[in-house]
Design a protein around this motif. Structure first.
Motif, PDB file in Angstrom:
ATOM      1  N   ASN A  43      -4.005 -10.946  -8.214  1.00 15.83           N
ATOM      2  CA  ASN A  43      -3.885 -11.265  -6.784  1.00 15.83           C
ATOM      3  C   ASN A  43      -2.580 -11.977  -6.439  1.00 15.83           C
ATOM      4  O   ASN A  43      -2.377 -12.388  -5.298  1.00 15.83           O
ATOM      5  N   GLY A  44      -1.685 -12.141  -7.428  1.00 21.14           N
ATOM      6  CA  GLY A  44      -0.392 -12.757  -7.176  1.00 21.14           C
ATOM      7  C   GLY A  44      -0.320 -14.235  -7.468  1.00 21.14           C
ATOM      8  O   GLY A  44       0.772 -14.814  -7.386  1.00 21.14           O
ATOM      9  N   ALA A  45      -1.443 -14.859  -7.803  1.00 22.32           N
ATOM     10  CA  ALA A  45      -1.427 -16.285  -8.111  1.00 22.32           C
ATOM     11  C   ALA A  45      -0.783 -16.527  -9.474  1.00 22.32           C
ATOM     12  O   ALA A  45      -0.895 -15.703 -10.391  1.00 22.32           O
ATOM     13  N   LEU A  46      -0.111 -17.648  -9.644  1.00 25.60           N
ATOM     14  CA  LEU A  46       0.533 -17.994 -10.900  1.00 25.60           C
ATOM     15  C   LEU A  46      -0.500 -18.311 -11.968  1.00 25.60           C
ATOM     16  O   LEU A  46      -1.452 -19.065 -11.739  1.00 25.60           O
ATOM     17  N   ASP A  47      -0.319 -17.722 -13.154  1.00 30.21           N
ATOM     18  CA  ASP A  47      -1.139 -18.060 -14.319  1.00 30.21           C
ATOM     19  C   ASP A  47      -0.478 -19.260 -14.995  1.00 30.21           C
ATOM     20  O   ASP A  47       0.484 -19.122 -15.752  1.00 30.21           O
ATOM     21  N   THR A  48      -0.985 -20.431 -14.732  1.00 24.63           N
ATOM     22  CA  THR A  48      -0.342 -21.657 -15.208  1.00 24.63           C
ATOM     23  C   THR A  48      -0.528 -21.889 -16.697  1.00 24.63           C
ATOM     24  O   THR A  48       0.114 -22.779 -17.268  1.00 24.63           O
ATOM     25  N   ASP A  49      -1.375 -21.089 -17.365  1.00 25.31           N
ATOM     26  CA  ASP A  49      -1.564 -21.237 -18.813  1.00 25.31           C
ATOM     27  C   ASP A  49      -0.507 -20.499 -19.623  1.00 25.31           C
ATOM     28  O   ASP A  49      -0.399 -20.697 -20.832  1.00 25.31           O
ATOM     29  N   PHE A  50       0.262 -19.626 -18.963  1.00 24.25           N
ATOM     30  CA  PHE A  50       1.240 -18.814 -19.679  1.00 24.25           C
ATOM     31  C   PHE A  50       2.630 -19.447 -19.566  1.00 24.25           C
ATOM     32  O   PHE A  50       3.194 -19.551 -18.468  1.00 24.25           O
ATOM     33  N   VAL A  51       3.163 -19.897 -20.703  1.00 24.79           N
ATOM     34  CA  VAL A  51       4.507 -20.498 -20.783  1.00 24.79           C
ATOM     35  C   VAL A  51       4.728 -21.453 -19.608  1.00 24.79           C
ATOM     36  O   VAL A  51       5.561 -21.196 -18.719  1.00 24.79           O
ATOM     37  N   PRO A  52       4.001 -22.561 -19.568  1.00 30.46           N
ATOM     38  CA  PRO A  52       4.188 -23.520 -18.484  1.00 30.46           C
ATOM     39  C   PRO A  52       5.654 -23.938 -18.363  1.00 30.46           C
ATOM     40  O   PRO A  52       6.343 -24.131 -19.356  1.00 30.46           O
TER      41      PRO A  52
ATOM     42  N   ASN B 185       0.844  -1.180   0.000  1.00 37.28           N
ATOM     43  CA  ASN B 185       0.000   0.000   0.000  1.00 37.28           C
ATOM     44  C   ASN B 185       0.889   1.244   0.000  1.00 37.28           C
ATOM     45  O   ASN B 185       2.107   1.168   0.158  1.00 37.28           O
ATOM     46  N   LEU B 186       0.279   2.408  -0.139  1.00 33.88           N
ATOM     47  CA  LEU B 186       1.051   3.639  -0.240  1.00 33.88           C
ATOM     48  C   LEU B 186       1.851   3.942   1.011  1.00 33.88           C
ATOM     49  O   LEU B 186       2.863   4.651   0.942  1.00 33.88           O
ATOM     50  N   ASP B 187       1.436   3.413   2.151  1.00 35.31           N
ATOM     51  CA  ASP B 187       2.189   3.663   3.388  1.00 35.31           C
ATOM     52  C   ASP B 187       3.292   2.635   3.617  1.00 35.31           C
ATOM     53  O   ASP B 187       3.992   2.683   4.618  1.00 35.31           O
ATOM     54  N   GLY B 188       3.449   1.675   2.682  1.00 34.78           N
ATOM     55  CA  GLY B 188       4.475   0.661   2.802  1.00 34.78           C
ATOM     56  C   GLY B 188       4.022  -0.627   3.439  1.00 34.78           C
ATOM     57  O   GLY B 188       4.786  -1.595   3.478  1.00 34.78           O
ATOM     58  N   SER B 189       2.796  -0.673   3.928  1.00 35.12           N
ATOM     59  CA  SER B 189       2.276  -1.913   4.496  1.00 35.12           C
ATOM     60  C   SER B 189       1.941  -2.903   3.382  1.00 35.12           C
ATOM     61  O   SER B 189       1.703  -2.517   2.230  1.00 35.12           O
ATOM     62  N   ALA B 190       1.949  -4.195   3.729  1.00 36.26           N
ATOM     63  CA  ALA B 190       1.667  -5.226   2.740  1.00 36.26           C
ATOM     64  C   ALA B 190       0.207  -5.169   2.305  1.00 36.26           C
ATOM     65  O   ALA B 190      -0.697  -4.994   3.129  1.00 36.26           O
ATOM     66  N   ASP B 191      -0.033  -5.307   1.002  1.00 32.41           N
ATOM     67  CA  ASP B 191      -1.377  -5.393   0.452  1.00 32.41           C
ATOM     68  C   ASP B 191      -1.881  -6.816   0.674  1.00 32.41           C
ATOM     69  O   ASP B 191      -1.400  -7.767   0.043  1.00 32.41           O
ATOM     70  N   THR B 192      -2.831  -6.982   1.561  1.00 28.40           N
ATOM     71  CA  THR B 192      -3.296  -8.326   1.922  1.00 28.40           C
ATOM     72  C   THR B 192      -4.060  -9.011   0.799  1.00 28.40           C
ATOM     73  O   THR B 192      -4.281 -10.219   0.851  1.00 28.40           O
ATOM     74  N   LEU B 193      -4.459  -8.245  -0.248  1.00 26.34           N
ATOM     75  CA  LEU B 193      -5.137  -8.859  -1.388  1.00 26.34           C
ATOM     76  C   LEU B 193      -4.159  -9.546  -2.335  1.00 26.34           C
ATOM     77  O   LEU B 193      -4.574 -10.279  -3.235  1.00 26.34           O
ATOM     78  N   PHE B 194      -2.886  -9.286  -2.153  1.00 24.95           N
ATOM     79  CA  PHE B 194      -1.860  -9.901  -2.993  1.00 24.95           C
ATOM     80  C   PHE B 194      -1.338 -11.123  -2.269  1.00 24.95           C
ATOM     81  O   PHE B 194      -0.682 -11.022  -1.234  1.00 24.95           O
ATOM     82  N   GLN B 195      -1.646 -12.310  -2.789  1.00 28.49           N
ATOM     83  CA  GLN B 195      -1.351 -13.570  -2.113  1.00 28.49           C
ATOM     84  C   GLN B 195      -0.560 -14.493  -3.043  1.00 28.49           C
ATOM     85  O   GLN B 195      -1.122 -15.368  -3.702  1.00 28.49           O
ATOM     86  N   PRO B 196       0.769 -14.315  -3.116  1.00 26.09           N
ATOM     87  CA  PRO B 196       1.558 -15.145  -4.030  1.00 26.09           C
ATOM     88  C   PRO B 196       1.906 -16.525  -3.492  1.00 26.09           C
ATOM     89  O   PRO B 196       2.588 -17.295  -4.171  1.00 26.09           O
ATOM     90  N   GLY B 197       1.435 -16.856  -2.299  1.00 27.35           N
ATOM     91  CA  GLY B 197       1.843 -18.118  -1.697  1.00 27.35           C
ATOM     92  C   GLY B 197       3.312 -18.044  -1.331  1.00 27.35           C
ATOM     93  O   GLY B 197       3.785 -17.040  -0.800  1.00 27.35           O
ATOM     94  N   THR B 198       4.071 -19.092  -1.668  1.00 26.47           N
ATOM     95  CA  THR B 198       5.514 -19.035  -1.432  1.00 26.47           C
ATOM     96  C   THR B 198       6.214 -18.195  -2.489  1.00 26.47           C
ATOM     97  O   THR B 198       7.391 -17.845  -2.327  1.00 26.47           O
ATOM     98  N   GLY B 199       5.490 -17.885  -3.584  1.00 28.36           N
ATOM     99  CA  GLY B 199       6.016 -16.997  -4.603  1.00 28.36           C
ATOM    100  C   GLY B 199       7.241 -17.547  -5.300  1.00 28.36           C
ATOM    101  O   GLY B 199       7.501 -18.755  -5.304  1.00 28.36           O
ATOM    102  N   PRO B 200       8.055 -16.661  -5.902  1.00 22.23           N
ATOM    103  CA  PRO B 200       9.282 -17.123  -6.559  1.00 22.23           C
ATOM    104  C   PRO B 200      10.299 -17.574  -5.523  1.00 22.23           C
ATOM    105  O   PRO B 200      10.310 -17.093  -4.395  1.00 22.23           O
TER     106      PRO B 200
END
Length: 724
Positions: A229-238, A176-191
């Motif tokens: 929302n940060g989830a992986l799009d598995t249809d793009f270049v699997p 968010n603009l104040d530097g806090s984490a956006d809770t709507l963005f949920q990448p899981g373990t992410g990269p």
């Protein structure tokens, strides 16, 4: 005269007291006050990593630099359309910029920067900051993470960052603009590794490129598309493509990706919006060894920046030449622009008038490459071209590393180190200053040899000079003719040069000490030392003190060991032998030794010690707390006081004065804007320090560049004089 030294600013402090990191105060009567005076400006090539277009053909530039042209600029600046620096933007004095990898401008004009920073009076480092439009820190952004930010994107009042960090989510986060984490963005373990580039598609999905091989525990190498929302799009270049560095979305929605594949022609890929691999252009960008910049053009075409080599030998590129390639929307190759053979292109940005700023760095290897590219260039894209505009070839500069200085009898100073320019003029590794600190304009013996840098200097009384460089030992005659004396030193790198009263010259290096005859024709002494030689001092009777990894030893004039001198053991806290970097002999015969040791004869004695004339350890003389290394020492003959230079425990440059009784005082706050800095050379007059050189850009928050000259003021009124 350089514009750095035109304006005089006098700052008067009526009641001056020095802030000190040392426990013992010094009496006001022990030494005269000194004022630092800015001299010629020593720099080496800087790096531009970020270019962000602004209104009115202005450009935000950022990276690793301390100056642009003849103007101080600490890591970030705004260029007006004519290439001059916008004076209304001044970096907050609290901010020390080590590195800027990414930047973005918010709609309200505030500037986001990602990289590596420190803020005065705050502990630790910061990696994401927001500045007001005038360069002052916006304290409303509170984001603290451990790890460098490599890329950022401002998206609909959200800040998307990628890099090599671990919180709030590893390697990729949305704030968010104040530097806090956006809770709507949920990448899981992410990269599972660093993210270097982020792009946004029109539908709100994100594209990322980096070192990762999985995303949320799914195999996905180097390239991925994410849902909003940060989830992986598995249809793009699997499964992804390969470890990647840059990604961009073109006008037609297709996606270009750049990688690093030295000696392998697979650095470029092109995908449809759905993730289907497109054929490479007939003249493919994958001929570049590494792609480090991608820029979509308004006409649907694109630019590719990176570096090229025509061949590899045993897996190593032959050259590293920065280039920019231009393509039409259909992939037709238009043209390219090349820079010097050791250069990089890191950033591309288009102005409204179809002029292109190119940012990067360059370290010329040959005389023909000098001035081709100095970190910033402006290209004209008219008629599908990439024509350079010579008037905008600005010199981007970073901190020099001054390694050594030596005084002539007439007050001139020979300066050597790792630098490429002095006052914006090419000077590779060696320069000479007049007694008042101005550059001697006609002294440039190595001006056509850009790969050379100086390690040690010795000014001879007849006006000649001996210089030890990264590739040998050289005699510079008064007419600037250069004689290679490397054979006399067995082609070793000289680390120490000192002249005896009889004119003979001592040369120390890694494992030996040699002596040249006064006419510099032959060697009359060659002894093997038990370690690297870092300093020598000639004392009464022609005896020679030697310091280095062996500690301190004393030799007779013929090079044999003087067994009447027994030095103590210099060790670290673990008891292992440690290094003595510098020596000074006082008028009473006692010896000051400085280095990186922490104990002497198993007694706590950090970085400096006093020995008697026979080598006995004087345990009444205090060590220096808060100091990492003492590199150089010079003595005042009038009162046996010394000046020393080195680095603090925080890795910053340090100069201190120590009286004959051991009272200690720092004289100024030196700051290196790169990661670390140090003072490597101090030169003294009979009663005060006259010159200091090392790696620094600020003294008491005033701009200085590698060298400072000190003037004496007998009043207790401290007047730091800065000449620009």
């Amino acid at each position: 005269m350089s514009r750095f030294i035109r304006r005089i600013s006098l700052v008067f402090a009526l009641c001056y007291s020095v802030a000190t990191a040392f426990p013992t105060a010094v009496s006001a009567t022990t030494t005269a006050d000194l004022i630092p005076v800015a001299t010629a400006t020593f720099t080496r090539p800087g790096t531009v990593r970020v270019l962000v277009p602004l209104s009115g053909d202005r450009m935000l530039i950022a990276g690793e630099f301390i100056a642009i042209g003849n103007h101080p600029a600490q890591g970030i600046a705004i260029l007006d359309a004519d290439g001059s620096i916008d004076p209304s933007f001044r970096v907050d004095p609290r901010l020390k910029i080590r590195l800027i990898n990414a930047a973005a401008v918010q709609p309200d004009g505030k500037i986001l920067i990602g990289g590596w920073f420190r803020i005065q009076s705050l502990p630790g480092s910061r990696y994401l900051l927001r500045l007001h439009a005038n360069g002052q820190i916006d304290d409303s952004l509170r984001f603290e993470t451990l790890g460098i930010v490599h890329t950022l994107l401002f998206d609909n009042n959200k800040i998307v960052v990628g890099g090599n960090f671990w919180q709030p989510t590893p390697y990729l986060a949305r704030l968010n603009l104040d530097g806090s984490a956006d809770t709507l963005f949920q990448p899981g373990t992410g990269p599972n590794a660093a993210v270097y580039s982020i792009a946004r598609q029109n539908d709100g999905k994100y594209l990322i490129a980096g070192d990762f091989t999985t995303y949320n525990d799914v195999t996905q190498a180097g390239l991925a598309r994410l849902q909003p929302n940060g989830a992986l799009d598995t249809d793009f270049v699997p499964r992804g493509w390969r470890i990647s560095r840059r990604i961009a979305v073109l006008k037609d929605g297709t996606i270009v990706v750049g990688s690093s594949t030295p000696c392998n022609d697979e650095s470029f890929a092109w995908y449809t919006p759905q993730g289907i691999r497109k054929p490479l252009p007939e003249t493919p960008p994958s001929w570049l060894a590494e792609i480090t910049a991608l820029l979509p053009l308004p006409d649907g075409g694109f630019l590719v920046g990176g570096w090229y080599t025509f061949s590899c030998v045993q897996g190593s590129p032959v050259i590293h030449r920065g280039e920019v390639w231009r393509y039409a929307a259909n992939g037709t190759f238009h043209t390219l622009t090349q820079f010097s053979e050791t250069s990089d292109v890191f950033a591309l940005a288009l102005r409204d008038d179809e002029k292109l700023w190119v940012g990067g760095n360059s370290a010329p290897q040959h005389a023909s490459q000098i001035g081709i590219f100095n970190g910033l260039a402006l290209l004209d894209l008219a008629n599908d071209g990439l024509e350079r505009i010579p008037a905008y070839n600005l010199v981007v500069s970073n901190e020099a590393d001054i390694m050594g200085m030596s005084l002539y009898p007439d007050g001139r100073v020979l300066v050597v180190g790792s630098f490429s320019h002095v006052n914006g003029q090419p000077r590779y590794g060696i320069a000479r200053l007049l007694a008042d600190g101005r550059l001697e304009p006609d002294f440039a013996p190595f001006a056509d040899q850009p790969r050379r840098w100086g390690r040690i200097a010795l000014a001879l009384a007849d006006g000649r000079a001996l210089v030890g460089t990264n590739d040998g030992l050289y005699l510079i005659n008064t007419d600037q003719q250069v004689t290679n004396l490397s054979a006399l030193n067995n082609y070793n790198d000289p680390w120490v040069l000192a002249q005896q009263p009889d004119g003979k010259v001592l040369i120390g290096n890694n494992g030996s000490l040699r002596r040249l005859r006064a006419d510099l024709s032959t060697v009359d002494m060659d002894i093997s030392t038990s370690g690297a030689v870092y300093n020598v001092a000639i004392i009464a009777g022609g005896k020679i003190l030697v310091a280095g990894t062996m500690g301190v030893i004393r030799l007779h004039n013929d090079g044999t060991i003087d067994n009447q001198f027994t030095a103590p053991a210099f060790t670290n806290d673990a008891g292992d032998p440690s290094t003595v970097n510098s020596l000074a002999v006082l008028s009473d015969g006692s010896i000051i030794a400085g280095g990186i040791f922490t104990r002497v004869n198993n007694t706590a004695q950090p970085t400096i010690a006093r020995l008697t004339s026979t080598g006995a350890f004087d345990n009444t003389f205090p060590g220096l707390n808060g100091v990492q290394s003492v590199n150089t020492i010079c003595a005042q003959n009038t009162d046996n006081a010394i000046w020393l230079g080195g680095s603090s425990s925080a890795g910053q440059p340090l100069i201190a004065h120590i009286s004959a009784t051991g009272a200690q005082q720092t004289i100024a706050t030196y700051t290196a804007l790169s990661n670390t800095g140090s003072i490597r050379s101090v030169l003294c007059a009979s009663d005060h320090m006259r010159w200091a050189g090392g790696t620094f850009s600020l003294i008491d928050n005033q701009s200085f560049y590698g060298v400072a000259r000190y003037l004496q003021v007998r009043s207790r009124v401290f007047t730091p004089l800065v000449i620009r």
